[in-house]
Motif scaffolding. Structure first.
Motif, mmCIF file in Angstrom:
data_model
loop_
_atom_site.group_PDB
_atom_site.id
_atom_site.type_symbol
_atom_site.label_atom_id
_atom_site.label_comp_id
_atom_site.label_asym_id
_atom_site.label_seq_id
_atom_site.Cartn_x
_atom_site.Cartn_y
_atom_site.Cartn_z
ATOM 1 N N ALA A 99 44.635 32.187 37.283
ATOM 2 C CA ALA A 99 45.371 32.237 38.385
ATOM 3 C C ALA A 99 45.989 33.831 38.715
ATOM 4 N N GLN A 100 46.429 34.650 37.537
ATOM 5 C CA GLN A 100 46.796 35.944 37.694
ATOM 6 C C GLN A 100 45.849 37.076 38.357
ATOM 7 N N ILE A 101 44.540 36.767 37.743
ATOM 8 C CA ILE A 101 43.485 37.549 38.279
ATOM 9 C C ILE A 101 43.077 37.298 39.635
ATOM 10 N N LEU A 102 42.931 35.972 39.682
ATOM 11 C CA LEU A 102 42.599 35.741 41.073
ATOM 12 C C LEU A 102 43.730 36.367 42.365
ATOM 13 N N GLY A 103 45.020 36.385 41.770
ATOM 14 C CA GLY A 103 46.174 36.650 42.341
ATOM 15 C C GLY A 103 45.669 38.408 42.847
ATOM 16 N N VAL A 104 45.358 39.038 41.954
ATOM 17 C CA VAL A 104 45.122 40.377 42.130
ATOM 18 C C VAL A 104 43.952 40.690 43.196
ATOM 19 N N THR A 105 42.979 39.760 43.227
ATOM 20 C CA THR A 105 41.750 40.188 44.022
ATOM 21 C C THR A 105 42.026 40.518 45.590
ATOM 22 N N ASP A 106 42.930 39.496 46.228
ATOM 23 C CA ASP A 106 43.457 39.910 47.638
ATOM 24 C C ASP A 106 43.988 41.033 47.666
ATOM 25 N N ALA A 107 44.891 41.420 46.849
ATOM 26 C CA ALA A 107 45.566 42.811 46.853
ATOM 27 C C ALA A 107 44.626 43.950 46.896
ATOM 28 N N ILE A 108 43.680 43.903 45.967
ATOM 29 C CA ILE A 108 42.558 44.879 45.909
ATOM 30 C C ILE A 108 41.764 44.918 47.358
ATOM 31 N N TYR A 150 37.619 36.328 36.513
ATOM 32 C CA TYR A 150 38.244 35.273 36.930
ATOM 33 C C TYR A 150 37.401 34.132 36.871
ATOM 34 N N LEU A 151 36.092 34.133 37.253
ATOM 35 C CA LEU A 151 35.283 33.063 36.974
ATOM 36 C C LEU A 151 34.852 32.782 35.594
ATOM 37 N N LYS A 152 34.773 33.861 34.664
ATOM 38 C CA LYS A 152 34.380 33.659 33.277
ATOM 39 C C LYS A 152 35.894 32.929 32.590
ATOM 40 N N THR A 153 36.965 33.321 32.991
ATOM 41 C CA THR A 153 38.274 32.740 32.325
ATOM 42 C C THR A 153 38.216 31.196 32.733
ATOM 43 N N LYS A 154 37.764 30.843 34.221
ATOM 44 C CA LYS A 154 37.948 29.676 34.358
ATOM 45 C C LYS A 154 36.874 28.690 33.757
ATOM 46 N N ASN A 155 35.628 29.358 33.521
ATOM 47 C CA ASN A 155 34.593 28.548 32.714
ATOM 48 C C ASN A 155 35.302 28.362 31.186
ATOM 49 N N PHE A 156 35.788 29.263 30.641
ATOM 50 C CA PHE A 156 36.265 28.944 29.282
ATOM 51 C C PHE A 156 37.414 28.010 29.288
ATOM 52 N N HIS A 157 38.243 28.119 30.364
ATOM 53 C CA HIS A 157 39.304 27.132 30.531
ATOM 54 C C HIS A 157 38.877 25.740 30.542
ATOM 55 N N TRP A 158 37.741 25.528 31.575
ATOM 56 C CA TRP A 158 36.981 24.080 31.494
ATOM 57 C C TRP A 158 36.417 23.757 30.478
ATOM 58 N N HIS A 159 35.762 24.759 29.459
ATOM 59 C CA HIS A 159 34.884 24.346 28.456
ATOM 60 C C HIS A 159 35.585 24.450 26.973
ATOM 61 N N VAL A 160 36.912 25.015 27.015
ATOM 62 C CA VAL A 160 37.498 25.231 25.424
ATOM 63 C C VAL A 160 37.719 23.829 24.842
ATOM 64 N N SER A 161 37.489 24.007 23.512
ATOM 65 C CA SER A 161 37.741 22.727 22.733
ATOM 66 C C SER A 161 38.320 23.033 21.425
ATOM 67 N N GLY A 162 38.788 22.159 20.770
ATOM 68 C CA GLY A 162 39.365 22.496 19.267
ATOM 69 C C GLY A 162 40.565 22.113 19.225
ATOM 70 N N PRO A 163 40.998 22.645 17.985
ATOM 71 C CA PRO A 163 42.385 22.083 17.617
ATOM 72 C C PRO A 163 43.652 22.939 18.595
#
Length: 165
Positions: free
Chosen positions: A64-73, A37-50
């Protein structure tokens, strides 16, 4: 796993030793979910390019999907009468998905790394499935199939988004 405080002993018909092995597998998968989750958000915040907009939105949806699974687990661990993760330190001790702290990561490398990490998460979920089946924990065995399917779908989307036309 440490003994559980009397106040936290949730009633269950599953044998305590069997549920501990399932809880250990679930907690490992949970740690990997948080790392992913944190890596996906990190990349979401820092992605660049065309393809910025497409990748930015894709990664936000996946996070968001990954975070949703955490509570269920975590709730599944508690339903079986066990305890779950308590801190960032607990996560870091259990996670198998590696962090990425590099200052810059090319978009194509982000997608590739997240694809591989989602497939690693699938492996974690298969360990959960095996432990749940061995413990006759039908509820965990059934629900982990959905989490596996979601991780496989994320890996597929990341693969397709990274293909060169």
């Amino acid at each position: 796993m440490a003994d559980i405080a009397p106040d936290l002993k949730t009633p269950t018909d599953l044998p305590r030793n069997d549920t501990r092995s399932v809880a250990d597998a679930l907690n490992s998968a949970l740690a990997d979910c948080y790392a992913l989750y944190l890596k996906t958000k990190n990349f979401h915040w820092h992605v660049s390019g065309p393809h910025f907009r497409d990748y930015h939105l894709l990664l936000d949806d996946q996070a968001a999907q990954i975070l949703g699974v955490t509570d269920a687990i975590a709730e599944r661990v508690r339903k079986t009468g066990n305890v779950t993760l308590r801190s960032i330190g607990d996560i870091s001790r259990r996670q198998t998905i590696k962090d990425n702290d590099r200052e810059f990561v090319a978009a194509e490398d982000m997608l590739s790394e997240l694809r591989d990490d989602n497939l690693k998460l699938v492996e974690s979920f298969r360990v959960v499935k095996d432990a749940a089946d061995a413990a006759k924990d039908n509820a965990t065995s059934g629900i982990v199939d959905e989490w596996t399917d979601q991780a496989e779908e994320r890996a597929w989307f990341l693969f397709e988004a990274s293909r060169k036309g």
